[in-house]
Design a protein around this motif. Structure first.
Motif, short mmCIF file in Angstrom:
data_model
loop_
_atom_site.label_atom_id
_atom_site.label_comp_id
_atom_site.label_asym_id
_atom_site.label_seq_id
_atom_site.Cartn_x
_atom_site.Cartn_y
_atom_site.Cartn_z
N GLU A 140 48.12 -18.15 43.56
CA GLU A 140 48.46 -19.34 43.03
C GLU A 140 47.32 -20.43 42.93
N MET A 141 46.35 -19.85 42.30
CA MET A 141 45.31 -20.93 42.11
C MET A 141 45.79 -22.08 41.20
N PRO A 142 44.94 -23.07 40.98
CA PRO A 142 45.49 -24.33 39.99
C PRO A 142 45.15 -23.47 38.87
N THR A 201 43.81 -23.10 35.17
CA THR A 201 42.49 -23.72 34.35
C THR A 201 43.08 -24.25 33.03
N LYS A 202 42.29 -25.09 32.44
CA LYS A 202 42.65 -25.51 31.23
C LYS A 202 42.37 -24.46 30.08
N ASN A 203 41.25 -23.50 30.25
CA ASN A 203 41.14 -22.69 29.35
C ASN A 203 42.01 -21.37 29.42
N ILE A 204 42.89 -21.05 28.54
CA ILE A 204 43.48 -19.96 28.80
C ILE A 204 43.06 -18.98 27.78
N THR A 205 42.49 -17.87 28.17
CA THR A 205 41.90 -16.70 27.38
C THR A 205 43.01 -15.55 26.92
N LEU A 206 42.64 -14.81 26.13
CA LEU A 206 43.42 -14.05 25.67
C LEU A 206 43.53 -12.42 26.62
N ARG A 207 42.42 -12.57 27.57
CA ARG A 207 42.51 -11.69 28.69
C ARG A 207 43.48 -11.98 29.55
N LYS A 208 43.57 -13.43 30.07
CA LYS A 208 44.62 -13.89 31.02
C LYS A 208 46.12 -13.71 30.43
N ILE A 209 46.19 -13.78 29.19
CA ILE A 209 47.34 -13.70 28.70
C ILE A 209 47.95 -12.23 28.66
N LEU A 210 47.06 -11.07 28.30
CA LEU A 210 47.33 -9.79 28.09
C LEU A 210 47.22 -9.46 29.55
N GLY A 211 46.64 -9.59 30.68
CA GLY A 211 46.52 -9.33 32.01
C GLY A 211 47.62 -9.56 32.61
N ASP A 225 48.37 -12.67 33.90
CA ASP A 225 47.57 -13.68 34.68
C ASP A 225 48.65 -15.08 34.62
N ILE A 226 48.82 -15.23 33.35
CA ILE A 226 49.59 -16.40 32.84
C ILE A 226 51.21 -16.49 33.39
N LEU A 227 51.53 -15.23 33.59
CA LEU A 227 53.10 -15.12 34.05
C LEU A 227 52.92 -15.42 35.60
N SER A 228 52.06 -15.41 36.45
CA SER A 228 52.29 -15.99 37.79
C SER A 228 51.79 -17.22 37.94
#
Length: 156
Positions: free
Chosen positions: A42-44, A46-56, A58-61
């Motif tokens: 539950e880290m704050p 970040t403003k930069n959302i990358t494709l890796r975060k979306i596909l991984g 991480d954005i859902l958490s």
């Protein structure tokens, strides 16, 4: 001997201090490890959302997604309803087209049958059929029809 006692006391004191420091560090590191595992990333955000975060995933958490989960589920439900409604409308349009074609075919058959019946009931066709069948008692009239005048009986 007094010096030896002092030296041993100093050594034991420093040894105890080192042991206490190790004991303090061990629980702190253990606490830190437990905190890291229980926070569930539950880290704050970040403003930069990358494709890796979306596909991984991480954005859902992220907290934002978790807070808006009902909105996301409603949107998904509406999308499913929209797609199923469109599919049903397309099926209805196909059915309407098929029924329209069947109606045209039925109208053409009815028109054709009506035309054939009209053709066969013309006077010339009837006369030809009467001539062709010699057993008929009906003949073509050679004299014009008579006009019969019937006096009006109500005036008497």
């Amino acid at each position: 001997m007094t010096m030896n006692n002092d030296e041993t006391n100093t050594q034991t004191n420093t040894g105890e201090a080192i042991d206490q420091d190790k004991q303090k560090e061990a629980p702190q590191s253990l606490r830190a490890i437990i905190r890291e595992q229980t926070t569930e990333d539950e880290m704050p955000l970040t403003k930069n959302i990358t494709l890796r975060k979306i596909l991984g995933g991480d954005i859902l958490s992220a907290d934002i997604i978790r807070k808006q989960i009902w909105l996301i589920l409603i949107i998904v439900l509406f999308i499913v309803v929209y797609i199923s409604n469109r599919y049903k409308c397309q099926q209805d349009l196909i059915l309407i087209d098929n029924l329209t074609e069947q109606l045209k075919d039925a109208k053409y058959r009815a028109l054709s049958s009506s035309s054939d019946l009209t053709q066969q009931t013309r006077e010339s066709k009837v006369l030809e059929k009467l001539k062709a069948s010699s057993d008929s008692t009906l003949h073509i009239a050679t004299q014009p029809p008579y006009i019969i005048n019937v006096p009006n009986t109500e005036q008497r």
